[in-house]
Design a protein around this motif. Structure first.
Motif, short mmCIF file in Angstrom:
data_model
loop_
_atom_site.label_atom_id
_atom_site.label_comp_id
_atom_site.label_asym_id
_atom_site.label_seq_id
_atom_site.Cartn_x
_atom_site.Cartn_y
_atom_site.Cartn_z
N UNK A 403 0.86 -1.19 0.00
CA UNK A 403 0.00 0.00 0.00
C UNK A 403 0.89 1.24 0.00
N UNK A 404 1.04 1.87 -1.16
CA UNK A 404 1.96 3.01 -1.29
C UNK A 404 1.43 4.26 -0.62
N UNK A 405 0.17 4.26 -0.22
CA UNK A 405 -0.35 5.40 0.53
C UNK A 405 0.29 5.51 1.90
N UNK A 406 0.90 4.43 2.36
CA UNK A 406 1.55 4.45 3.67
C UNK A 406 2.96 5.04 3.62
N UNK A 407 3.50 5.28 2.43
CA UNK A 407 4.88 5.74 2.33
C UNK A 407 5.11 7.11 2.98
N UNK A 408 4.29 8.16 2.71
CA UNK A 408 4.57 9.45 3.35
C UNK A 408 4.60 9.40 4.88
N UNK A 409 3.57 8.84 5.55
CA UNK A 409 3.66 8.83 7.02
C UNK A 409 4.81 7.97 7.54
N UNK A 410 5.06 6.83 6.89
CA UNK A 410 6.16 5.97 7.36
C UNK A 410 7.51 6.64 7.14
N UNK A 411 7.68 7.28 5.99
CA UNK A 411 8.94 7.96 5.71
C UNK A 411 9.14 9.13 6.67
N UNK A 412 8.09 9.89 6.92
CA UNK A 412 8.21 11.00 7.87
C UNK A 412 8.53 10.52 9.27
N UNK A 476 1.22 9.44 12.38
CA UNK A 476 1.62 8.42 11.41
C UNK A 476 0.76 7.16 11.55
N UNK A 477 0.51 6.73 12.78
CA UNK A 477 -0.32 5.55 12.99
C UNK A 477 -1.75 5.79 12.50
N UNK A 478 -2.28 6.99 12.77
CA UNK A 478 -3.63 7.29 12.31
C UNK A 478 -3.71 7.27 10.79
N UNK A 479 -2.71 7.87 10.15
CA UNK A 479 -2.72 7.90 8.68
C UNK A 479 -2.59 6.51 8.08
N UNK A 480 -1.76 5.66 8.70
CA UNK A 480 -1.55 4.30 8.19
C UNK A 480 -2.79 3.44 8.41
N UNK A 481 -3.37 3.52 9.60
CA UNK A 481 -4.53 2.70 9.90
C UNK A 481 -5.75 3.11 9.08
N UNK A 482 -5.87 4.41 8.83
CA UNK A 482 -7.02 4.90 8.07
C UNK A 482 -6.75 4.95 6.57
N UNK A 483 -5.48 4.74 6.17
CA UNK A 483 -5.08 4.85 4.75
C UNK A 483 -5.54 6.18 4.15
N UNK A 484 -5.35 7.26 4.93
CA UNK A 484 -5.77 8.60 4.53
C UNK A 484 -4.58 9.32 3.90
N UNK A 489 0.34 12.89 4.43
CA UNK A 489 1.29 13.96 4.14
C UNK A 489 1.41 14.93 5.32
N UNK A 490 0.31 15.15 6.03
CA UNK A 490 0.40 15.97 7.25
C UNK A 490 1.33 15.31 8.26
N UNK A 491 1.19 13.98 8.41
CA UNK A 491 2.06 13.25 9.33
C UNK A 491 3.51 13.34 8.89
N UNK A 492 3.75 13.31 7.58
CA UNK A 492 5.11 13.43 7.06
C UNK A 492 5.73 14.76 7.47
N UNK A 493 4.99 15.85 7.25
CA UNK A 493 5.52 17.18 7.56
C UNK A 493 5.73 17.35 9.06
N UNK A 494 4.73 16.93 9.86
CA UNK A 494 4.84 17.09 11.31
C UNK A 494 5.99 16.26 11.87
#
Length: 529
Positions: A403-412, A476-484, A489-494
């Motif tokens: 799931x590539x949607x998880x890349x921004x929060x995981x990378x951040x 990051x966990x919220x973004x990954x669990x919700x696939x939002x 990207x907000x999690x990445x920046x923060x």
């Protein structure tokens, strides 16, 4: 001679309580842990022997063989950790070698591991209390097993001492050792799953244990433990054969120890270093000729040449393997933990960097390097080496998870953890020091009295890193669990902003602490020498 050496060893053990508070705490904690392990082993053996003596005997053979193997191999990895009674110190006394070996063998039991082993073996022998003859055989086997542990350990370390005197050989041994140690957990997990699968077949697991115990019972490692089981089953010839195997192994180990010790007495090890050929200035040629560049070059050089540093980084290439083992059965998302953990490990690696400098830290104080140069010089190699590794692991983890949607929060989260961990370590290493292995010693060796201080400093460092990472971790966990995607990207920046902020604040705070306490830090480091 035996009594004199035992009294000497007891005196040295008593003096250990007077060296420092932390050393006393470490010995007490280690002793309490050993007491707990002994009680657990003895109670478990007696209870098991009362319920089912046959199965308990099989388990004791397997566990006992592992214990003997540990006594033989662990000192090799620790480069002969117990040198309180170095035989070379008795060369000028003219003591006959057989008497010296006997004294050293008995004195080798006088230590926390030795006493714990004796108590555990003797106590576990009472698992056969319902069969007096088997109990007698178990007690004889326990005595022989203790002798095998001590004499075999000394024989191996003495025979390999010429090899272990070479620094390059020790580094190779460390690298070769750390890989199977890291893979031991996944191997146990794989074996447990195979056993669980085999258990569906009824008697497969008991049969596996019985076959393994029977095999080990005819080896030098398990022969002393199989004597009681053989007597219990009425196999007197089998018990006698196992006793012969154990005694023959003990005789061979004693002969090897005697020959190796004689060789070392006749050809003492050379001191000093042989001349070497220069190969340039290495990192000092590649990095700027500034205080920050000089500290960074020295740090990078240590990482490549000092096994105390490089051992901690050998874990990193194995992390994806470990996570793949953990999540291969329907949970590929476990792989995503590899990237943040890698960032944390890399940053945490400099949390006690000043102590690892040993006496070389005097150069920092004598040359007047300020706190900013020292802190950034240690942090920059971590960041430069860690950024591509963390990014690569994050991409691989997401690719495996699918799931590539998880890349921004995981990378951040991973990059933020690298920055936060480095910043916290820059502060901690200027405020809390604890004893570490000296240059040239095994990275696995734990200095006496360092347990309490190590646990305190590492707990503080990990706690601070986790505390400052809570906002980034939650997003990051919220973004990954919700696939939002947007939240990702907000999690990445923060997460990235938190990591950079903690890094800058940690380095500046650590620099001020360093400037104020550099002489005290040097004094503390020298006290560990």
């Amino acid at each position: 001679m035996v009594a004199q050496l035992v009294r000497l060893k007891l005196t040295l053990m008593a003096n250990a309580f007077r060296r420092s508070v932390w050393q006393t705490i470490g010995i007490v904690v280690g002793s309490l842990y050993a007491v707990a392990v002994v009680l657990l082993a003895v109670v478990g053996a007696i209870a098991g022997g009362t319920a089912d003596a046959v199965v308990t005997g099989q388990v004791m053979v397997i566990v006992g063989a592992v214990a003997v193997l540990a006594w033989w191999l662990v000192p090799v990895f620790l480069y002969g950790v117990d040198a309180t009674l170095d035989p070379h110190r008795f060369m000028t006394f003219g003591i006959p070698r057989p008497r010296l070996l006997a004294g050293l063998a008995v004195a080798g039991v006088v230590s926390v591991p030795g006493i714990a082993t004796v108590l555990a073996l003797v106590g576990a022998s009472f698992a056969w209390w319902r069969t007096p003859l088997a109990l007698l055989a178990a007690l004889v086997g326990a005595v022989v097993a203790v002798a095998l542990c001590v004499v075999g350990s000394r024989a191996i370390t003495t025979a390999l001492s010429p090899l272990l005197e070479s620094r390059r050989s020790r580094e190779v041994l460390t690298i070769v050792t750390i890989v199977p140690l890291m893979l031991f957990g996944p191997a146990i997990s794989w074996f447990s799953q195979r056993v669980a699968t085999a258990s569906d077949g009824g008697d497969a697991v008991p049969g596996l244990v019985a076959d393994l115990a029977n095999l080990l019972g005819w080896t030098p490692l398990g022969a002393p433990w199989g004597m009681a089981a053989a007597v219990h089953d009425g196999a007197w010839l089998g018990a006698l054969a196992r006793l012969v195997i154990a005694l023959a192994t003990l005789a061979v180990a004693a002969w090897v120890w005697d020959r190796a010790l004689a060789r070392s007495f006749e050809s003492p090890r050379e001191t000093g270093s042989k001349g070497g050929h220069g190969k340039g200035l290495g990192w000092f040629d590649r990095l700027p000729a500034t205080p920050v560049g000089a500290v960074a070059a020295r740090t990078a050089t240590y990482w490549g040449r000092d096994p105390r540093y490089s051992t901690s980084f050998l874990v990193i290439p194995l992390l994806p393997v470990i996570m793949w083992f953990a999540g291969r059965d329907g949970a590929p998302e476990v792989m995503m933990i590899a990237a943040p953990i890698t960032g944390w490990i890399l940053g945490f690696a400099i949390s006690n960097d000043v102590a690892y400098d040993h006496t070389a830290f005097a150069l920092h104080v004598a040359t007047g390097i300020d706190g900013k140069a020292d802190r950034w010089g240690r942090a920059l190699p971590v960041l430069v080496a860690g950024l591509p590794v963390v990014v690569l692991y994050a991409v691989i983890s997401v690719a495996v998870a699918g799931d590539w949607a998880w890349l921004p929060p995981l990378l951040g989260l991973s990059l933020g953890t690298l920055g936060a961990s480095t910043g916290v370590s820059s502060l901690v290493s200027a405020r809390w020091l604890y004893p570490v292995p000296k240059p040239g010693e095994s990275p696995f060796k734990q200095p006496q009295g360092a347990t309490g201080a190590t646990m305190l400093a590492q707990t503080v460092g990990m706690g601070l890193t986790l505390l400052v990472s809570v906002p980034a971790l939650a997003l990051a966990l919220a973004a990954i669990l919700l696939s939002h995607v947007v939240l990702g990207w907000v999690a990445f920046v923060v997460a990235l902003a938190v990591g950079v902020a903690v890094l800058v604040v940690g380095v500046r705070w650590g620099a001020r602490t360093y400037d104020a306490k550099a002489p005290e830090l040097l004094q503390r480091v020298l006290s560990y020498a």
